[in-house]
Design an enzyme around this catalytic site. Structure first.
Site, short mmCIF file in Angstrom:
data_model
loop_
_atom_site.label_atom_id
_atom_site.label_comp_id
_atom_site.label_asym_id
_atom_site.label_seq_id
_atom_site.Cartn_x
_atom_site.Cartn_y
_atom_site.Cartn_z
N THR A 187 4.82 4.26 4.37
CA THR A 187 4.06 3.05 4.05
C THR A 187 4.99 2.09 3.32
O THR A 187 6.12 2.46 2.98
CB THR A 187 2.86 3.36 3.13
OG1 THR A 187 3.38 3.78 1.86
CG2 THR A 187 1.98 4.46 3.71
N ASP A 188 4.52 0.86 3.05
CA ASP A 188 5.36 -0.11 2.33
C ASP A 188 5.76 0.42 0.95
O ASP A 188 6.87 0.24 0.49
CB ASP A 188 4.61 -1.44 2.17
CG ASP A 188 4.57 -2.18 3.50
OD1 ASP A 188 5.35 -1.81 4.40
OD2 ASP A 188 3.75 -3.12 3.63
N CYS A 189 4.79 1.07 0.28
CA CYS A 189 5.09 1.57 -1.07
C CYS A 189 5.74 2.95 -1.06
O CYS A 189 6.42 3.33 -2.01
CB CYS A 189 3.84 1.56 -1.93
SG CYS A 189 2.39 2.19 -1.10
N TYR A 190 5.50 3.71 0.03
CA TYR A 190 6.13 5.04 0.16
C TYR A 190 6.87 5.11 1.50
O TYR A 190 6.35 5.62 2.48
CB TYR A 190 5.07 6.15 0.11
CG TYR A 190 4.42 6.34 -1.23
CD1 TYR A 190 5.13 6.96 -2.26
CD2 TYR A 190 3.11 5.91 -1.47
CE1 TYR A 190 4.53 7.15 -3.51
CE2 TYR A 190 2.52 6.10 -2.70
CZ TYR A 190 3.23 6.72 -3.72
OH TYR A 190 2.65 6.90 -4.93
N PRO A 191 8.08 4.55 1.56
CA PRO A 191 8.78 4.48 2.85
C PRO A 191 9.28 5.83 3.38
O PRO A 191 9.53 5.94 4.58
CB PRO A 191 9.95 3.52 2.59
CG PRO A 191 10.09 3.47 1.11
CD PRO A 191 8.81 3.86 0.49
#
Lengths: 502, 128
Positions: A128-132
Site C-alpha cells: 500500500t502507499d503507507c506500507y510498500p
C-alpha cells in the site's frame, strides 16, 4: 467463619503463610476439621499439565524497512493469522506446517521460541502507499519480538471425558490411540490437583486471578470458550508472557492421526477465605467423576459406556463390560505436581499475592452445540435404491449376466431370509474367470466381511469408510437389517454436482 | 530372554525352530513372526539358562541369532511422563513408579511398535 484476603496477603508478605498443594489438602481437612483447616491453611495450590489445543500467542514483530502490512504470514511454514494490523499476528497451537504436516505445528513454533531457537518468519502483502513492502523473510528469536503474549481461549478443563473404542479397528484421536474392542481407556486431567475441580463454584477463581502458566506468572482473563460449568466442564481463558515461560512447562506434541497440540502447565492458587473454599479444596480423586465415552461412534453425541472416578482411572485398570481394561493418562500427573509445587514456592516466597476476582465467572452456564442452518447430506438422499441381488449358491456366470443386465459393478449377496451375507464386484467376477480354473460359485469369490452404511448416516462419515477401506461401494442396511440400497463412489459424485448448481 | 532369529529361505525350508525344540527339549515361546518369500524373522523367548545352547544350535542350522536387550529407547528429555504408552502396550512394558514417573521393563518388549505412534511427544524409538 471467614478469613480476610488482607490477612492472607499480610502473611504472604511476611513469609509465614501456610501454603499447601491440593493433593495435601484432603488429609489436612480430615485431621483438623473444616474450621481448623480454615484457620491453618492460607493458600491451596493446584496444577495440571496436559494437552490444551485451544492455545496460542499474539506476536508483534516490529516494523521492517520499507514497512510491510503482513497479510499472510508463516512461522517455520506454519500459517499464523495476520488479519490484525500490520505486524501483529496470532499463532495457534494446532495449526499444522504446510511442509511437514502433523509432525510440526503452531505448538512447535511456540516451543522453539521458548527454547531460544530461531524461527523463520515469511510474510507477504499486496503493498500500500503507507506500507510498500510486499514480502519479507527473516530469522527471529523470541528476544527479537516486541511482544509474545500467550492468550489461550480454553485451558484447564475442570475434568474431561475418558475415551474408549468399541469398534474393531484402532482409532487415532485427540484422546490418543484407542485400541479396538475397548482394549484401553485414555483420560486427561489432574483430578485432585485440577484447578477448577478445586473451585467448581468459581468462588475465588475469576477475572484477574494470578496463575502459573507455562512456568510464568500469568492471569485468568475470564471464562474460557465452551465454558460449561453447569455440566461440570468449566474452562478458563488465560494469558501470560511467553518470554518468561520455560520449556519444562510448555511442550509441543502430536497426537498421531489427529494432529498437533500443546502441552502446557497451568496452576491456580486458591486463597482459603471461608469454609466453602475449605470444602471445595478438600476434593479427592474419588469425588471427581467423569464418563467413559465411545469414540467409535463418529457423532457429536457419543454414547456413555460408564461413569468412572479419577481414582479408578488413575489406579491403572478399570472394569468395562465385565473386562479388566488398562487406563492410559494423556496428561502428566508428575508435571501437574511440579506445577502445584512451584506455585507453592512462589506464594511462600512472597512472589505472588492473592487477588479476588475483579469480575466473577458465571458458574451456572452451559455450552450449546452449533446451530447448523445448512443441511447435512445423508446417505438416503444420494444412495442407489435399485440393487441387484444374488445368492451365494448361484453360479459365477449368473453373476456376470446380472452385472451386465443391471449395468452395475456390485451385486449384493443375500441369504434366503433376505439378509446380507456378502458382496460381489465386477472385479471379483473378472478375476474368477481370468484366474485359476475350477471356480464356479459366487460363494467362492464373494467378500463376506462387508462394510455397510445406513440410510441416516451422514455422507461424510460414509465417504470416510469408502476411503479407509479402499472400497467402491457400501450396501445400505436399514434398521430392520434389510438391504435398502447401495452407496457407490458414483453416488458421491451426485453430491458434488448438487453443490455446484446451488 | 528374547532372541531375534533371522533365516533365509534360500537355504531351504528347514523347520529350524521345531528342530531345535526337539533336539534340546527347551520350550521356545514364539512371540512374533514375520515371514515372507525370501526370509523370515522370528522373535522367540527362551529360558535364560538355555540361551547359549539355543543360540549356538540355531546358528549351526544357518540362522542369524541376536540377543534382544533394551529394544525400546525412551528419550527422557522429551518424555513428560504422561502415560499414553501404558495402556497400548500388550506386554505391559510401561508403568508408573510411586512418583508418577514412567518406568520400563524393556526385557518384556516384543518390538510390536504400538507405543511409537501412541507417544504424543515422540519420545520412544526402537533400537536397531
Amino acid at each position: 467463619m471467614e478469613k480476610s484476603l488482607d490477612l492472607i496477603n499480610t502473611r504472604i508478605r511476611d513469609g509465614d503463610a501456610r501454603v499447601v498443594t491440593a493433593e495435601e489438602m484432603p488429609a489436612i481437612v480430615a485431621e483438623l476439621g473444616e474450621e481448623g483447616a480454615l484457620k491453618e491453611v492460607d493458600v491451596v495450590t493446584t496444577g495440571t499439565f496436559g494437552a490444551m489445543c485451544s492455545s496460542g500467542a499474539f506476536l508483534n514483530f516490529g516494523h521492517a524497512d520499507p514497512p510491510i502490512r503482513m497479510e499472510h504470514l508463516w512461522l517455520n511454514d506454519v500459517e499464523a493469522y495476520g488479519g490484525i494490523a500490520s505486524v501483529d499476528a496470532y499463532i495457534g497451537a494446532t495449526q499444522q506446517s504446510e511442509t511437514r504436516g502433523e509432525d510440526y505445528g503452531g505448538a512447535h513454533v511456540l516451543e522453539d521460541f521458548v527454547a531460544g531457537n530461531s524461527v523463520e518468519l515469511r510474510a507477504n502483502s499486496r503493498g500500500t502507499d503507507c506500507y510498500p513492502g510486499r514480502s519479507i523473510t527473516t530469522e527471529l528469536v523470541l528476544a527479537d519480538l516486541n511482544q509474545a503474549i500467550m492468550v489461550n481461549p480454553r485451558n484447564s478443563y475442570q475434568r474431561y471425558d475418558a475415551a474408549a473404542n468399541t469398534t474393531d479397528r484402532t482409532l487415532n484421536t485427540y484422546m490418543g490411540t484407542l485400541l479396538p474392542g475397548c482394549g484401553n481407556v485414555t483420560f486427561s486431567g489432574a483430578g485432585v490437583l485440577s484447578p477448577l475441580a478445586n473451585d467448581p463454584a468459581f468462588q475465588v477463581i475469576g477475572s484477574g486471578t494470578p496463575i502459573f502458566l507455562g512456568g510464568a506468572q500469568g492471569m485468568v482473563i475470564g471464562e474460557g470458550t465452551q465454558h460449561s460449568p453447569k455440566t461440570g466442564f468449566g474452562t478458563l481463558m488465560v494469558t501470560g508472557d511467553l518470554k518468561e515461560m520455560r520449556q519444562d512447562f510448555l511442550r509441543a506434541a502430536t497426537m498421531t492421526g489427529y494432529g498437533v497440540t500443546l502441552y502446557i502447565g497451568v496452576g491456580v492458587p486458591i486463597p482459603v477465605i471461608n469454609l466453602d473454599v475449605v470444602r471445595s479444596t478438600a476434593v479427592r480423586d474419588e469425588d471427581i467423576t467423569t464418563s467413559i465415552i465411545d469414540y467409535g461412534v463418529p457423532s457429536r453425541d457419543r454414547p456413555v459406556l460408564r461413569k468412572v472416578t479419577y481414582a479408578e482411572l488413575r489406579s491403572g485398570t478399570i472394569e468395562l463390560n465385565g473386562m479388566e481394561v488398562r487406563t492410559s493418562s494423556l496428561s502428566s500427573f508428575r508435571k501437574a505436581r511440579e506445577v502445584a509445587a512451584d506455585l507453592k514456592h512462589w506464594v511462600e516466597e512472597g512472589r505472588m499475592e492473592m487477588v479476588l476476582p475483579v469480575r466473577k465467572i458465571d458458574a451456572a452456564k452451559s455450552a450449546r452445540p452449533m446451530r447448523v442452518t445448512t443441511h447435512t447430506p445423508l446417505v438416503r438422499e444420494i444412495m442407489d435404491y435399485e440393487i441387484v441381488t444374488i445368492t451365494e449358491d448361484d453360479e459365477i456366470t449368473t453373476a456376470a449376466k446380472k452385472l451386465l443386465r443391471g449395468a452395475t459393478n456390485h451385486l449384493t449377496v443375500l441369504d434366503r431370509e433376505g439378509r446380507l451375507t456378502g458382496i460381489v464386484t465386477t472385479y471379483d467376477v473378472t478375476k474368477a474367470v481370468g484366474g485359476r480354473e475350477g471356480i464356479r460359485y459366487v460363494k467362492e469369490i464373494m467378500t463376506r466381511h462387508v462394510i455397510t452404511t445406513y440410510p441416516l448416516e451422514p455422507v461424510d462419515v460414509a465417504a470416510r469408510k469408502l476411503k479407509r477401506h479402499n472400497i467402491s461401494a457400501l450396501p445400505v442396511v436399514d434398521p430392520e437389517g434389510k438391504v435398502a440400497g447401495m452407496l457407490t463412489a458414483i453416488d458421491l459424485g451426485k453430491l458434488i454436482g448438487r453443490r455446484e448448481t446451488k | 530372554m528374547k532372541l531375534l532369529v533371522t533365516f533365509s529361505r534360500k537355504k531351504g525350508r528347514e523347520p529350524i525352530i521345531a528342530k531345535v525344540v526337539l533336539e534340546t527339549g527347551v520350550l521356545i515361546n514364539v512371540e512374533r513372526a514375520y515371514i515372507d518369500a525370501m526370509e523370515g524373522e522370528v522373535l522367540i523367548d527362551v529360558p535364560d539358562e538355555d540361551y547359549m545352547r539355543i543360540r549356538d544350535r540355531m546358528t549351526e542350522l544357518g540362522a542369524i541369532v541376536s540377543l534382544l536387550e533394551h529394544a525400546i529407547r525412551r528419550d527422557e528429555h522429551e518424555c513428560i511422563d504422561c502415560g499414553a504408552c501404558v495402556g497400548v502396550c500388550p506386554q505391559e512394558v510401561f508403568s508408573f513408579d510411586e512418583d508418577w514417573k514412567i518406568t520400563m521393563r524393556d526385557e518384556r518388549c516384543v518390538i510390536c511398535g504400538k507405543c511409537l505412534p501412541a507417544c504424543p511427544h515422540d519420545a520412544l524409538s526402537l533400537v536397531q
